[in-house]
Scaffold this active site. Structure first.
Site, PDB file in Angstrom:
ATOM      1  CB  SER A 153       7.050   5.694  -8.379  1.00 25.14           C
ATOM      2  OG  SER A 153       7.063   5.267  -9.704  1.00 25.14           O
ATOM      3  CB  THR A 174      20.367   2.090  -2.364  1.00 28.39           C
ATOM      4  OG1 THR A 174      19.760   1.340  -3.427  1.00 28.39           O
ATOM      5  CG2 THR A 174      19.915   3.536  -2.413  1.00 28.39           C
ATOM      6  N   GLY A 191      10.371  -0.869   4.609  1.00 30.17           N
ATOM      7  CA  GLY A 191      11.689  -1.207   4.046  1.00 30.17           C
ATOM      8  C   GLY A 191      12.788  -0.317   4.593  1.00 30.17           C
ATOM      9  CB  ALA A 227       4.698  -3.872 -15.189  1.00 27.53           C
ATOM     10  CB  SER A 228       6.036  -3.402 -10.009  1.00 27.92           C
ATOM     11  OG  SER A 228       7.305  -2.761  -9.908  1.00 27.92           O
ATOM     12  CE  LYS A 229       9.451   0.830  -7.682  1.00 27.33           C
ATOM     13  NZ  LYS A 229       9.244   1.002  -6.230  1.00 27.33           N
ATOM     14  CE1 TYR A 261      11.962  -1.485  -9.157  1.00 28.64           C
ATOM     15  CE2 TYR A 261      12.377   0.033 -10.979  1.00 28.64           C
ATOM     16  CZ  TYR A 261      12.333  -0.227  -9.613  1.00 28.64           C
ATOM     17  OH  TYR A 261      12.658   0.761  -8.710  1.00 28.64           O
ATOM     18  CB  SER A 319      16.521  -3.352   6.611  1.00 24.69           C
ATOM     19  OG  SER A 319      16.296  -3.541   5.229  1.00 24.69           O
ATOM     20  CG  ASP A 349       6.896  -9.804   4.469  1.00 22.38           C
ATOM     21  OD1 ASP A 349       6.611  -9.151   3.445  1.00 22.38           O
ATOM     22  OD2 ASP A 349       7.376 -10.944   4.431  1.00 22.38           O
ATOM     23  N   GLY A 387      19.376   1.227   2.497  1.00 24.01           N
ATOM     24  CA  GLY A 387      19.073   2.121   1.371  1.00 24.01           C
ATOM     25  C   GLY A 387      18.266   3.352   1.747  1.00 24.01           C
TER      26      GLY A 387
HETATM   27  N1  NAP Z   1      18.213   2.979  -5.609  1.00 25.76           N
HETATM   28  C1  NAP Z   1      17.650   3.348  -6.744  1.00 25.76           C
HETATM   29  O1  NAP Z   1      18.353   3.655  -7.728  1.00 25.76           O
HETATM   30  C2  NAP Z   1      16.163   3.429  -6.857  1.00 25.76           C
HETATM   31  C3  NAP Z   1      15.615   4.205  -7.896  1.00 25.76           C
HETATM   32  C4  NAP Z   1      14.235   4.322  -7.990  1.00 25.76           C
HETATM   33  C5  NAP Z   1      13.418   3.688  -7.083  1.00 25.76           C
HETATM   34  N2  NAP Z   1      13.963   2.934  -6.094  1.00 25.76           N
HETATM   35  C6  NAP Z   1      13.032   2.295  -5.143  1.00 25.76           C
HETATM   36  O2  NAP Z   1      13.404   2.673  -3.829  1.00 25.76           O
HETATM   37  C7  NAP Z   1      12.898   1.712  -2.911  1.00 25.76           C
HETATM   38  C8  NAP Z   1      13.980   1.358  -1.908  1.00 25.76           C
HETATM   39  O3  NAP Z   1      15.050   0.744  -2.592  1.00 25.76           O
HETATM   40  P1  NAP Z   1      16.581   1.022  -2.227  1.00 25.76           P
HETATM   41  O4  NAP Z   1      17.216   1.587  -3.430  1.00 25.76           O
HETATM   42  O5  NAP Z   1      16.699   1.726  -0.961  1.00 25.76           O
HETATM   43  O6  NAP Z   1      17.150  -0.498  -2.138  1.00 25.76           O
HETATM   44  P2  NAP Z   1      17.381  -1.474  -0.889  1.00 25.76           P
HETATM   45  O7  NAP Z   1      18.460  -0.948  -0.032  1.00 25.76           O
HETATM   46  O8  NAP Z   1      17.527  -2.830  -1.489  1.00 25.76           O
HETATM   47  O9  NAP Z   1      16.045  -1.363  -0.053  1.00 25.76           O
HETATM   48  C9  NAP Z   1      14.902  -2.135  -0.301  1.00 25.76           C
HETATM   49  C10 NAP Z   1      14.155  -2.259   0.992  1.00 25.76           C
HETATM   50  O10 NAP Z   1      12.903  -2.917   0.729  1.00 25.76           O
HETATM   51  C11 NAP Z   1      12.769  -3.927   1.691  1.00 25.76           C
HETATM   52  N3  NAP Z   1      11.856  -4.980   1.296  1.00 25.76           N
HETATM   53  C12 NAP Z   1      11.893  -5.789   0.220  1.00 25.76           C
HETATM   54  N4  NAP Z   1      10.866  -6.656   0.253  1.00 25.76           N
HETATM   55  C13 NAP Z   1      10.168  -6.383   1.387  1.00 25.76           C
HETATM   56  C14 NAP Z   1       9.028  -6.918   1.997  1.00 25.76           C
HETATM   57  N5  NAP Z   1       8.354  -7.956   1.460  1.00 25.76           N
HETATM   58  N6  NAP Z   1       8.576  -6.382   3.160  1.00 25.76           N
HETATM   59  C15 NAP Z   1       9.236  -5.356   3.738  1.00 25.76           C
HETATM   60  N7  NAP Z   1      10.356  -4.815   3.226  1.00 25.76           N
HETATM   61  C16 NAP Z   1      10.800  -5.322   2.059  1.00 25.76           C
HETATM   62  C17 NAP Z   1      14.175  -4.439   1.927  1.00 25.76           C
HETATM   63  O11 NAP Z   1      14.187  -5.176   3.132  1.00 25.76           O
HETATM   64  P3  NAP Z   1      15.092  -6.485   3.453  1.00 25.76           P
HETATM   65  O12 NAP Z   1      16.325  -5.941   4.121  1.00 25.76           O
HETATM   66  O13 NAP Z   1      14.248  -7.278   4.379  1.00 25.76           O
HETATM   67  O14 NAP Z   1      15.345  -7.171   2.154  1.00 25.76           O
HETATM   68  C18 NAP Z   1      14.910  -3.118   2.003  1.00 25.76           C
HETATM   69  O15 NAP Z   1      14.735  -2.529   3.270  1.00 25.76           O
HETATM   70  C19 NAP Z   1      12.402   0.532  -3.747  1.00 25.76           C
HETATM   71  O16 NAP Z   1      10.988   0.606  -3.866  1.00 25.76           O
HETATM   72  C20 NAP Z   1      13.055   0.778  -5.107  1.00 25.76           C
HETATM   73  O17 NAP Z   1      12.298   0.225  -6.166  1.00 25.76           O
HETATM   74  C21 NAP Z   1      15.314   2.784  -5.944  1.00 25.76           C
END
Ligand code: NAP
Length: 299
Positions: free
Chosen positions: A144, A193, A11, A160-162, A158, A13, A66, A15
């Site tokens: 997580s 993000t 992931g 539950a997944s974490k 969400y 791309s 993916d 964030g």
């Molecule tokens: N930001 C927060 O506040 C926060 C807090 C706690 C945990 N998290 C966790 O941090 C992680 C990253 O999230 P983020 O905040 O950086 O948000 P984000 O910018 O939306 O990043 C999510 C990333 O996951 C990728 N993704 C989704 N489904 C995928 C798949 N099937 N295969 C490969 N890549 C996939 C997305 O790719 P595409 O561009 O292809 O959609 C994107 O690169 C997540 O696990 C999220 O649950 C975030």
């Protein structure tokens, strides 16, 4: 092990994944920045990462992957190992947020979320572990969330997944420590993000519409989380600190966030409880980290 590590990130791309890529590569670590569809939907993101790598001479390779597709995961891991000869750190970061009253979430939505946030890391770990076990070293990092420890209404799936990811990552840490491999859980709080814009909403609105005042919960939660979100670079800096912590000295869990909501307290209690669980099964010694001790017959 060389202090410069080979890091495989899911992931990448946008964030956190994007920031991890840039932050680690700028410190000289080789990064395989994996993402969905780098030739299409993510072409702009992939192009920006490649341009930065070229401009600053960074060791970054963009790969298509993916996390919901076994073959795609295996191809990307094979390509990374083919190029770098090893993977030292795998960061399970890909994931998304699903918001909605639980009854409004369809079974298809629930399955898709678990397939990405939970089974995705299962696929990645199964693909990288034979290489790490052969190397007799490696680090699995699982992104997580604070919501992997506390429950937020309208985020039940969400959470539950974490929670599931936390259980798996912790079990891995007990099983792999003796072979010189660490499994680490990173629990970010709310950070700025694209996650909020990418949030999937519970699709069965007809169910939610009958919930009276409770149907406002998702909007309240999402408003509160996005308005208090921190600077995501903090999380990338934490990942850098984790991977540069010597083997065997890493913690199982790292919480980082603007508000801890009691997560550190739960982590501390859980650590004590888990120590007694391992002792009760006579496993305290077997589950300890041991540098470079692979089990005979490891692949
Ligand atoms: N930001 C927060 O506040 C926060 C807090 C706690 C945990 N998290 C966790 O941090 C992680 C990253 O999230 P983020 O905040 O950086 O948000 P984000 O910018 O939306 O990043 C999510 C990333 O996951 C990728 N993704 C989704 N489904 C995928 C798949 N099937 N295969 C490969 N890549 C996939 C997305 O790719 P595409 O561009 O292809 O959609 C994107 O690169 C997540 O696990 C999220 O649950 C975030």
């Amino acid at each position: 092990m060389d202090s410069k590590q080979v890091v495989f990130i899911t992931g990448s791309s946008t964030g956190f994944g994007r920031l991890f890529t840039e932050t680690l590569a700028r410190k000289g670590h080789t990064v395989f920045a994996t993402m969905r569809d780098p030739g299409g939907r993510n072409a702009k993101n992939a192009g920006e990462i490649r341009a930065l790598a070229e401009k600053e001479s960074l060791p970054v390779h963009v790969l298509e992957m993916d996390v919901t597709d076994d073959a795609s995961v295996e191809r990307a891991v094979d390509a990374a190992v083919g190029k770098a000869g090893r993977i030292d750190v795998a960061i399970n970061n890909a994931g998304y947020y699903l918001s909605g009253l639980e009854e409004a979430v369809t079974t298809e939505q629930a399955q898709r979320l678990m397939d990405t946030n939970f089974i995705g890391p299962v696929r990645v770990n199964r693909a990288v572990l034979p290489h790490m076990r052969r190397q007799r070293s490696g680090v699995l990092i699982h992104v997580s969330s604070g919501a992997g420890r506390v429950v937020i209404p309208s985020a039940g799936f969400y959470c539950a997944s974490k929670f599931a990811l936390e259980a798996l990552a912790e079990a891995y840490s007990y099983e792999l420590g003796g072979q010189g491999i660490e499994s680490v859980i990173l629990q970010p709080g709310q950070y700025e993000t694209p996650v909020f814009g990418n949030t999937v909403r519970g699709a069965d609105e007809a169910r939610a519409s009958t919930y009276g005042a409770a149907k406002e919960i998702p909007a309240k939660i999402n408003g509160a989380l996005s308005s208090t979100a921190g600077n995501a670079q903090e999380v990338a800096d934490e990942v850098l600190r984790i991977i540069e912590t010597p083997a065997g000295e890493k913690q199982l869990r790292y919480f980082i966030g603007p508000q801890d909501f009691g997560v550190n307290e739960i982590n501390a209690l859980s650590k004590r409880v888990q120590t007694s669980v391992l002792e009760a099964f006579g496993l305290a010694d077997d589950t300890k980290f041991r540098k470079g001790k692979a089990v005979a017959g490891a692949v």
